[in-house]
Structure formats: structure tokens, C-alpha cells
Scaffold this active site. Structure first.
Site, PDB file in Angstrom:
ATOM      1  N   ASP A  67       0.955  -1.211  -0.124  1.00  0.00           N
ATOM      2  CA  ASP A  67      -0.180  -0.163   0.000  1.00  0.00           C
ATOM      3  C   ASP A  67       0.941   1.360  -0.080  1.00  0.00           C
ATOM      4  O   ASP A  67       2.194   1.113   0.127  1.00  0.00           O
ATOM      5  CB  ASP A  67      -0.922   0.113   1.104  1.00  0.00           C
ATOM      6  CG  ASP A  67      -0.193  -0.530   2.568  1.00  0.00           C
ATOM      7  OD1 ASP A  67       1.064  -0.454   2.526  1.00  0.00           O
ATOM      8  OD2 ASP A  67      -1.060  -1.064   3.301  1.00  0.00           O
ATOM      9  N   ASN A 136      -7.404  -3.121  14.371  1.00  0.00           N
ATOM     10  CA  ASN A 136      -8.832  -3.459  13.809  1.00  0.00           C
ATOM     11  C   ASN A 136      -9.169  -4.854  12.897  1.00  0.00           C
ATOM     12  O   ASN A 136     -10.220  -5.133  12.425  1.00  0.00           O
ATOM     13  CB  ASN A 136      -9.570  -2.161  13.190  1.00  0.00           C
ATOM     14  CG  ASN A 136      -8.705  -1.780  12.029  1.00  0.00           C
ATOM     15  OD1 ASN A 136      -7.891  -2.457  11.607  1.00  0.00           O
ATOM     16  ND2 ASN A 136      -9.116  -0.534  11.246  1.00  0.00           N
ATOM     17  N   HIS A 138      -7.287  -5.070  10.147  1.00  0.00           N
ATOM     18  CA  HIS A 138      -6.884  -4.738   8.577  1.00  0.00           C
ATOM     19  C   HIS A 138      -5.615  -5.597   8.381  1.00  0.00           C
ATOM     20  O   HIS A 138      -4.776  -5.727   9.080  1.00  0.00           O
ATOM     21  CB  HIS A 138      -6.779  -3.320   8.429  1.00  0.00           C
ATOM     22  CG  HIS A 138      -5.751  -2.448   8.833  1.00  0.00           C
ATOM     23  ND1 HIS A 138      -5.839  -1.165   9.198  1.00  0.00           N
ATOM     24  CD2 HIS A 138      -4.353  -2.707   8.815  1.00  0.00           C
ATOM     25  CE1 HIS A 138      -4.673  -0.694   9.373  1.00  0.00           C
ATOM     26  NE2 HIS A 138      -3.758  -1.674   9.448  1.00  0.00           N
ATOM     27  N   GLU A 143      -9.729  -1.961   5.445  1.00  0.00           N
ATOM     28  CA  GLU A 143     -10.394  -2.038   6.708  1.00  0.00           C
ATOM     29  C   GLU A 143     -11.714  -2.989   6.934  1.00  0.00           C
ATOM     30  O   GLU A 143     -11.990  -3.354   6.103  1.00  0.00           O
ATOM     31  CB  GLU A 143     -10.882  -0.569   6.941  1.00  0.00           C
ATOM     32  CG  GLU A 143      -9.795   0.588   6.685  1.00  0.00           C
ATOM     33  CD  GLU A 143      -8.744   0.600   7.905  1.00  0.00           C
ATOM     34  OE1 GLU A 143      -8.555  -0.218   8.753  1.00  0.00           O
ATOM     35  OE2 GLU A 143      -8.228   2.040   7.929  1.00  0.00           O
TER      36      GLU A 143
HETATM   37  C1  F6R Z   1       1.537  -1.612   5.988  1.00  0.00           C
HETATM   38  C2  F6R Z   1       0.355  -2.132   6.213  1.00  0.00           C
HETATM   39  C3  F6R Z   1      -0.670  -2.446   7.467  1.00  0.00           C
HETATM   40  C4  F6R Z   1       0.274  -2.484   8.701  1.00  0.00           C
HETATM   41  C5  F6R Z   1      -0.699  -2.605   9.988  1.00  0.00           C
HETATM   42  C6  F6R Z   1       0.330  -2.674  11.417  1.00  0.00           C
HETATM   43  O1  F6R Z   1       2.124  -1.717   4.640  1.00  0.00           O
HETATM   44  O2  F6R Z   1      -0.277  -2.747   5.189  1.00  0.00           O
HETATM   45  O3  F6R Z   1      -1.444  -3.260   7.397  1.00  0.00           O
HETATM   46  O4  F6R Z   1       0.896  -3.807   8.383  1.00  0.00           O
HETATM   47  O5  F6R Z   1      -1.121  -1.510   9.898  1.00  0.00           O
HETATM   48  O6  F6R Z   1       1.138  -1.675  11.542  1.00  0.00           O
HETATM   49  P1  F6R Z   1       2.243  -1.485  12.520  1.00  0.00           P
HETATM   50  O7  F6R Z   1       3.399  -2.415  12.392  1.00  0.00           O
HETATM   51  O8  F6R Z   1       3.043  -0.352  12.629  1.00  0.00           O
HETATM   52  O9  F6R Z   1       1.553  -1.918  13.895  1.00  0.00           O
END
Ligand code: F6R
Length: 264
Positions: A67, A136, A138, A143
Site C-alpha cells: 500500500d 482493527n 486490517h 479496513e
Molecule cells: C502496512 C500495512 C498495514 C500494517 C499494519 C500494522 O504496509 O499494510 O496493514 O502492517 O497497520 O502496522 P504496525 O506494524 O505499524 O503496527
């Protein structure tokens, strides 16, 4: 799903890096699906260390990132382009043309989403996809409520996601409201998936992913439908999961046999 219970962030990172460098050595032209965020930073550090010590080569590796934020320049300190260059790409011998990250400044996002799907399919699909998880549930920036059949698309970030990511910005106003992300079906087409989960803040969602039925309300539960998923989770992240399910983990020996299988 296979869950590997490890002690802490360091062990999680070492285990994940070992799996990724094994993939790179086994298939030197692998397509790696990569993530950003706090969880994967340690894994990238380990890969850089391994590259330096063991000369693991990324010359013919292709990467596709999950992303990118919308409306942020590539060289902005908080763009995922910048994150990847800083935390991994500028420290290994990857061929620049083999790096793919969605363009958060594309003028036509629908076109950019289609183009990104084509990049992935032209490469023959992702061999190993690395994932983190949001509080959450994701995966990527899919989401809760995102249809499981979704492909690469633009999303509006949930408030909890923006709050969680605020630590990388100066204020909540600076955190982008939208992102472009691989869809759930894009992620599910990967041949192998590696999900990393670390820390107390992820304990609640990890318990749900492991114990709840598959539901679009908790995107990561979709992984139970995939034939080859490994979750590497540390003690804090697993603190709400039944001890019964952790049986078999030999913490003293720190053996990789300390895994347990969960049936779907
Ligand atoms: C990032 C992504 C997100 C993160 C998730 C966890 O490329 O796709 O799904 O993996 O938000 O983020 P952290 O590791 O910062 O807790």
C-alpha cells in the site's frame, strides 16, 4: 494456519527474516510482497544483516508493496516509498526497476489500481507475502467491512488506523485520510503468507483472528481460507490466547518446532 509462538519482537524478526531469506535463496527470482510499519522494521534489519554477512542476493528479486498513502510525495519522510528505501531497499542489492509500490500521487486512481493488479499478475503472482495487522484486524489497508473479493483499490482509513499511525507524524491532521492498497483477494492469491504480530496492543485482535469465525468485520480472519499461512507472534501478542493452544512451544530450546497447528 500455523502459529509460531516466539518470545519477543527480536525473535519474531529473526524467524521472519530466516523464512524470507530462505525463500530468496530457494528461488532467486521470487516475487516478495512487502509491508511497512513498526512490526516489520526488525525483520528488514535482520535481512540487511544477512545480506551483509551471507551475501544473500536480491538482484533478481521483484517486490510489490501492499500500500501507499494518497497525496504524499514519494520522497516525503512518511511515504511508504521512503520507508522502504530507508528501511530496506537502499541497503540491499535490489534492482530498482524490480521495486513496485502503488503510486499515491496518481491522477487516476482507478487506472493506477488496475495497473498495479496487472504488475502483480504479469510477475506471475506473489510467492511470499509479508503482512502486519492493524488493531482493527486490517491487512494491507483493507479496513473492516472490505469485501473479501476486493482487488487493489482506494480506501478511506479508519480513525483507529490514523490514530495508530500518528506516531510517525507530527499531528493527526498530517496523517493522510486515504490510501491505495492491494485488495483482500489480491493478498489471498499469494502462494505463501507470513503474518507478524507483536506486542500487547495486538493481543486483542490476534485472539479474535485465532478464535473467531471468518468474517469481513475482521479482515485478517480471511487468512483461515488460505492453504499456507504462518503467523509469527510474540508472547505479548499471544497473551490472550488459550495456553492450551500454546502447548508444545519449548521456550528454553527456542526451537522452531515450537509451532502448533490450528485447524481452520
Ligand atoms: C502496512 C500495512 C498495514 C500494517 C499494519 C500494522 O504496509 O499494510 O496493514 O502492517 O497497520 O502496522 P504496525 O506494524 O505499524 O503496527
Amino acid at each position: 494456519m500455523k502459529v509460531v509462538a516466539v518470545k519477543n519482537f527480536e525473535e519474531m524478526s529473526q524467524f521472519a527474516a530466516a523464512m524470507i531469506s530462505y525463500q530468496v535463496k530457494e528461488k532467486p527470482n521470487s516475487v516478495l510482497g512487502l509491508a511497512t510499519g513498526g512490526t516489520v522494521v526488525g525483520t528488514y534489519k535482520e535481512l540487511i544483516k544477512d545480506h551483509g554477512q551471507n551475501k544473500t542476493s536480491y538482484e533478481n528479486i521483484h517486490t510489490v508493496n501492499l500500500d501507499e498513502y494518497l497525496g504524499i510525495e514519494k520522497d516525503h519522510p512518511n511515504s511508504y516509498h521512503h520507508f522502504m528505501m530507508d528501511n530496506l531497499f537502499s541497503h540491499i542489492n535490489i534492482t530498482k526497476d524490480n521495486i513496485h509500490i502503488p503510486d499515491g500521487l496518481a491522477t487516476d486512481y482507478e487506472e493506477e489500481s488496475k495497473k498495479y493488479e496487472k504488475v502483480i499478475s504479469d510477475l506471475g503472482g506473489v510467492d511470499l507475502q509479508l503482512l502486519g495487522i492493524g488493531v482493527n484486524g486490517h491487512i494491507g489497508f483493507n479496513e473492516p467491512g472490505t469485501p473479501f473479493q476486493s482487488v487493489t483499490h482506494v480506501v478511506e482509513l479508519e480513525e483507529s488506523t490514523r490514530q495508530a499511525n500518528m506516531r510517525f507524524f507530527n499531528s493527526i491532521e498530517e496523517v493522510p485520510t486515504h490510501a491505495i492498497t492491494m485488495g483482500i483477494s489480491t493478498i489471498m492469491k499469494s502462494k505463501k503468507i507470513l503474518l507478524l504480530v507483536s506486542g500487547k496492543t495486538k493481543a486483542d485482535i490476534l485472539e479474535k483472528v485465532i478464535n473467531k469465525d471468518i468474517t469481513e468485520r475482521i479482515p485478517a480472519t480471511v487468512l483461515k481460507n488460505h492453504p499456507d499461512v504462518t503467523i509469527i507472534a510474540d508472547e505479548e501478542a499471544l497473551s490472550l490466547v488459550d495456553d492450551e493452544k500454546k502447548r508444545g512451544f519449548d521456550r528454553d530450546k527456542k526451537e522452531f518446532t515450537s509451532t502448533y497447528l490450528l485447524s481452520n
